[in-house]
Design a protein around this motif. Structure first.
Motif, PDB file in Angstrom:
ATOM      1  N   LYS A  11       0.499  -1.329  -0.116  1.00 32.77           N
ATOM      2  CA  LYS A  11       0.066  -0.090   0.081  1.00 32.77           C
ATOM      3  C   LYS A  11       0.771   1.155  -0.171  1.00 32.77           C
ATOM      4  CE  LYS A  11      -4.314  -1.708   2.157  1.00 32.77           C
ATOM      5  NZ  LYS A  11      -5.120  -1.237   3.689  1.00 32.77           N
ATOM      6  N   LYS A  12       2.141   1.164   1.011  1.00 30.72           N
ATOM      7  CA  LYS A  12       2.778   2.398   0.793  1.00 30.72           C
ATOM      8  C   LYS A  12       3.465   2.314  -0.236  1.00 30.72           C
ATOM      9  CE  LYS A  12       2.073   3.393   5.247  1.00 30.72           C
ATOM     10  NZ  LYS A  12       1.650   5.051   4.800  1.00 30.72           N
ATOM     11  N   ALA A  13       3.922   1.457  -1.303  1.00 28.08           N
ATOM     12  CA  ALA A  13       4.608   1.720  -2.570  1.00 28.08           C
ATOM     13  C   ALA A  13       3.762   2.047  -3.232  1.00 28.08           C
ATOM     14  CB  ALA A  13       5.665   0.322  -3.007  1.00 28.08           C
ATOM     15  N   ASP A  14       2.524   1.694  -4.087  1.00 24.30           N
ATOM     16  CA  ASP A  14       1.084   2.278  -4.308  1.00 24.30           C
ATOM     17  C   ASP A  14       1.262   3.775  -4.167  1.00 24.30           C
ATOM     18  OD1 ASP A  14       1.336  -0.680  -5.403  1.00 24.30           O
ATOM     19  OD2 ASP A  14      -0.990  -0.914  -4.441  1.00 24.30           O
ATOM     20  N   GLU A  15       0.739   4.210  -2.704  1.00 24.71           N
ATOM     21  CA  GLU A  15       0.641   5.607  -2.930  1.00 24.71           C
ATOM     22  C   GLU A  15       1.790   5.889  -3.123  1.00 24.71           C
ATOM     23  OE1 GLU A  15       0.689   6.150   2.076  1.00 24.71           O
ATOM     24  OE2 GLU A  15      -1.436   4.532   1.795  1.00 24.71           O
ATOM     25  N   LEU A  16       3.280   5.561  -2.984  1.00 21.56           N
ATOM     26  CA  LEU A  16       4.645   6.391  -3.214  1.00 21.56           C
ATOM     27  C   LEU A  16       4.347   6.963  -4.598  1.00 21.56           C
ATOM     28  CD1 LEU A  16       7.631   7.836  -3.142  1.00 21.56           C
ATOM     29  CD2 LEU A  16       8.176   5.031  -3.193  1.00 21.56           C
ATOM     30  N   THR A  17       4.014   5.465  -5.529  1.00 20.70           N
ATOM     31  CA  THR A  17       4.012   5.611  -6.750  1.00 20.70           C
ATOM     32  C   THR A  17       3.218   6.756  -7.552  1.00 20.70           C
ATOM     33  OG1 THR A  17       4.896   3.409  -7.156  1.00 20.70           O
ATOM     34  CG2 THR A  17       3.564   4.583  -9.356  1.00 20.70           C
ATOM     35  N   LYS A  18       1.807   6.704  -6.990  1.00 17.29           N
ATOM     36  CA  LYS A  18       0.933   7.507  -7.290  1.00 17.29           C
ATOM     37  C   LYS A  18       1.196   9.249  -6.971  1.00 17.29           C
ATOM     38  CE  LYS A  18      -3.325   4.736  -6.335  1.00 17.29           C
ATOM     39  NZ  LYS A  18      -4.415   4.275  -5.749  1.00 17.29           N
ATOM     40  N   ALA A  19       2.132   9.453  -5.585  1.00 17.89           N
ATOM     41  CA  ALA A  19       2.882  11.095  -5.630  1.00 17.89           C
ATOM     42  C   ALA A  19       3.719  11.022  -6.427  1.00 17.89           C
ATOM     43  CB  ALA A  19       2.791  10.583  -4.134  1.00 17.89           C
ATOM     44  N   ARG A  20       4.711  10.305  -6.409  1.00 16.56           N
ATOM     45  CA  ARG A  20       5.763  10.269  -8.254  1.00 16.56           C
ATOM     46  C   ARG A  20       5.018  10.992  -9.218  1.00 16.56           C
ATOM     47  NH1 ARG A  20      10.405   6.119  -6.687  1.00 16.56           N
ATOM     48  NH2 ARG A  20      11.081   7.095  -4.849  1.00 16.56           N
ATOM     49  N   ALA A  21       3.991   9.852  -9.720  1.00 14.64           N
ATOM     50  CA  ALA A  21       2.848  10.212 -10.914  1.00 14.64           C
ATOM     51  C   ALA A  21       2.547  12.054 -10.491  1.00 14.64           C
ATOM     52  CB  ALA A  21       2.319   9.308 -11.312  1.00 14.64           C
TER      53      ALA A  21
END
Length: 136
Positions: free
Chosen positions: A54-64
């Motif tokens: 979940k944290k990795a997904d959040e990070l990916t979304k934040a980077r995008a």
């Protein structure tokens, strides 16, 4: 028993199964997610892995989102610079119509490499009449 979001787990398992080469963490999530009878230890491990995903997904979304902001900012700067160039070029063209000195500046720009060869045919149409010495 660890708190596991079953819908998120199912989504991850189906997503990771579609990967050609899942990494070790993804393989472990698939293995634990497909188990019908998980021990408390398995559930704890799975809960930690899901939290990390979940944290990795959040990070990916934040980077995008950050990349979209940066791209929009770069596009705005480029648009502003292009607009300035157009305005200055239009001002120079207009000034050269009635001012021989400005016509001379345009001739210098034309003859000394400030205008690419591929663009000269476009510019020639707009050259002021005061510039007969330009070789076309």
């Amino acid at each position: 028993m660890a708190n596991i979001d079953r819908d998120y787990l199912d989504a991850l398992v189906s997503r990771f199964k579609g990967y050609k080469s899942p990494n070790d963490t993804q393989k472990l999530i698939i293995a634990l997610g497909d188990k019908f009878e998980r021990s408390d230890d398995d559930n704890k491990k799975l809960a930690v892995l899901l939290k990390a995903e979940k944290k990795a997904d959040e990070l990916t979304k934040a980077r995008a989102a950050t990349q979209r902001i940066l791209n929009a900012e770069k596009a705005a700067i480029k648009k502003h610079e292009t607009r300035k160039k157009i305005l200055w070029g239009a001002a120079l063209k207009k000034a050269s119509e009635n001012n021989p000195e400005m016509a001379q500046v345009m001739q210098t720009l034309y003859n000394h490499g400030y205008i690419a060869e591929r663009d000269k045919s476009v510019v020639e149409e707009d050259l002021p009449e005061q510039m007969p010495q330009i070789t076309r």
